[in-house]
Design an enzyme around this catalytic site. Structure first.
Site, PDB file in Angstrom:
ATOM      1  N   ARG A  51       0.837  -1.198   0.000  1.00 36.69           N
ATOM      2  CA  ARG A  51       0.000   0.000   0.000  1.00 36.69           C
ATOM      3  C   ARG A  51       0.876   1.254   0.000  1.00 36.69           C
ATOM      4  O   ARG A  51       0.623   2.218  -0.718  1.00 36.69           O
ATOM      5  CB  ARG A  51      -0.928  -0.022   1.233  1.00 36.69           C
ATOM      6  CG  ARG A  51      -1.735   1.232   1.455  1.00 36.69           C
ATOM      7  CD  ARG A  51      -2.740   1.444   0.313  1.00 36.69           C
ATOM      8  NE  ARG A  51      -3.343   2.765   0.351  1.00 36.69           N
ATOM      9  CZ  ARG A  51      -2.763   3.884  -0.041  1.00 36.69           C
ATOM     10  NH1 ARG A  51      -1.519   3.883  -0.497  1.00 36.69           N
ATOM     11  NH2 ARG A  51      -3.411   5.032   0.007  1.00 36.69           N
ATOM     12  N   LEU A  65       0.671   7.940   8.094  1.00 35.34           N
ATOM     13  CA  LEU A  65      -0.607   7.249   8.156  1.00 35.34           C
ATOM     14  C   LEU A  65      -0.601   5.968   7.325  1.00 35.34           C
ATOM     15  O   LEU A  65      -1.417   5.813   6.413  1.00 35.34           O
ATOM     16  CB  LEU A  65      -1.684   8.212   7.660  1.00 35.34           C
ATOM     17  CG  LEU A  65      -3.090   8.118   8.208  1.00 35.34           C
ATOM     18  CD1 LEU A  65      -3.106   8.110   9.729  1.00 35.34           C
ATOM     19  CD2 LEU A  65      -3.936   9.272   7.690  1.00 35.34           C
ATOM     20  N   PRO A  66       0.319   5.055   7.628  1.00 38.00           N
ATOM     21  CA  PRO A  66       0.298   3.792   6.880  1.00 38.00           C
ATOM     22  C   PRO A  66      -0.996   3.035   7.177  1.00 38.00           C
ATOM     23  O   PRO A  66      -1.520   3.113   8.288  1.00 38.00           O
ATOM     24  CB  PRO A  66       1.519   3.041   7.410  1.00 38.00           C
ATOM     25  CG  PRO A  66       1.769   3.610   8.761  1.00 38.00           C
ATOM     26  CD  PRO A  66       1.333   5.048   8.684  1.00 38.00           C
ATOM     27  N   HIS A  67      -1.508   2.339   6.172  1.00 36.21           N
ATOM     28  CA  HIS A  67      -2.747   1.596   6.391  1.00 36.21           C
ATOM     29  C   HIS A  67      -2.885   0.497   5.356  1.00 36.21           C
ATOM     30  O   HIS A  67      -2.328   0.593   4.266  1.00 36.21           O
ATOM     31  CB  HIS A  67      -3.957   2.527   6.326  1.00 36.21           C
ATOM     32  CG  HIS A  67      -4.048   3.340   5.080  1.00 36.21           C
ATOM     33  ND1 HIS A  67      -3.308   4.484   4.894  1.00 36.21           N
ATOM     34  CD2 HIS A  67      -4.765   3.175   3.951  1.00 36.21           C
ATOM     35  CE1 HIS A  67      -3.579   4.990   3.703  1.00 36.21           C
ATOM     36  NE2 HIS A  67      -4.452   4.209   3.109  1.00 36.21           N
ATOM     37  N   ALA A  68      -3.622  -0.528   5.718  1.00 33.62           N
ATOM     38  CA  ALA A  68      -3.882  -1.610   4.773  1.00 33.62           C
ATOM     39  C   ALA A  68      -5.090  -2.415   5.211  1.00 33.62           C
ATOM     40  O   ALA A  68      -5.334  -2.574   6.407  1.00 33.62           O
ATOM     41  CB  ALA A  68      -2.668  -2.531   4.669  1.00 33.62           C
TER      42      ALA A  68
END
Length: 152
Positions: A51, A65-68
């Site tokens: 991502r 704001l890493p997200h998956a």
């Protein structure tokens, strides 16, 4: 949304001295795994990296704001790191001192978007960011987020 709280004190890392984006993210993935919210930390880390490779997740104001969405996530969760020295998440205004890792189950359609939207609405307020940066411990960080980040 499930009844599992989005964040608890054990999902908060205070005063990380890491300067590598991957290492900070890995620390948060490990917290999620230890709390039983991620079944396979390697698999989830790979999903987060994939991502992140699509688009940098740094936001103005010192935010990462890493997200998956991932098959390895059990419940929608938020893990947070305070990184006083900053870590590069590709934001235009420099390194992130607050990193929020959003983990959402693969089948949870809009869960991660709801979390992302609710968090983003608060992060534009400097007072919210400051309260997190000044929070003395993990419990306070979790309390502030639980109170302020309302999922509609």
């Amino acid at each position: 949304m499930s009844t599992t709280p989005l964040i608890t004190p054990e999902l908060v890392a205070i005063d990380l001295t890491l300067s590598d984006r991957d290492a900070v993210t890995r620390t948060l993935v490990d917290l999620l795994h230890a709390a039983g919210r991620v079944t396979d930390p390697e698999g989830f880390m790979a999903d987060v990296r994939a991502r992140e490779a699509q688009m940098a997740t740094g936001m103005p104001g010192g935010i990462g704001l890493p997200h998956a969405r991932s098959a390895h996530v059990v419940a929608p969760s938020l893990a947070v790191a305070k990184v006083p020295g900053g870590v590069d998440f590709g934001a235009p205004d420099g390194p992130a001192t607050l990193v929020f890792l959003i983990a959402a189950p693969a089948e949870g359609d809009g869960d991660h978007l709801k979390i992302l939207a609710a968090l983003a609405r608060r992060l534009v307020h400097e007072s919210f960011r400051t309260s997190l940066l000044q929070a003395p411990d993990a419990g306070t960080v979790a309390d502030i987020i639980t109170r302020e980040v309302v999922l509609s």
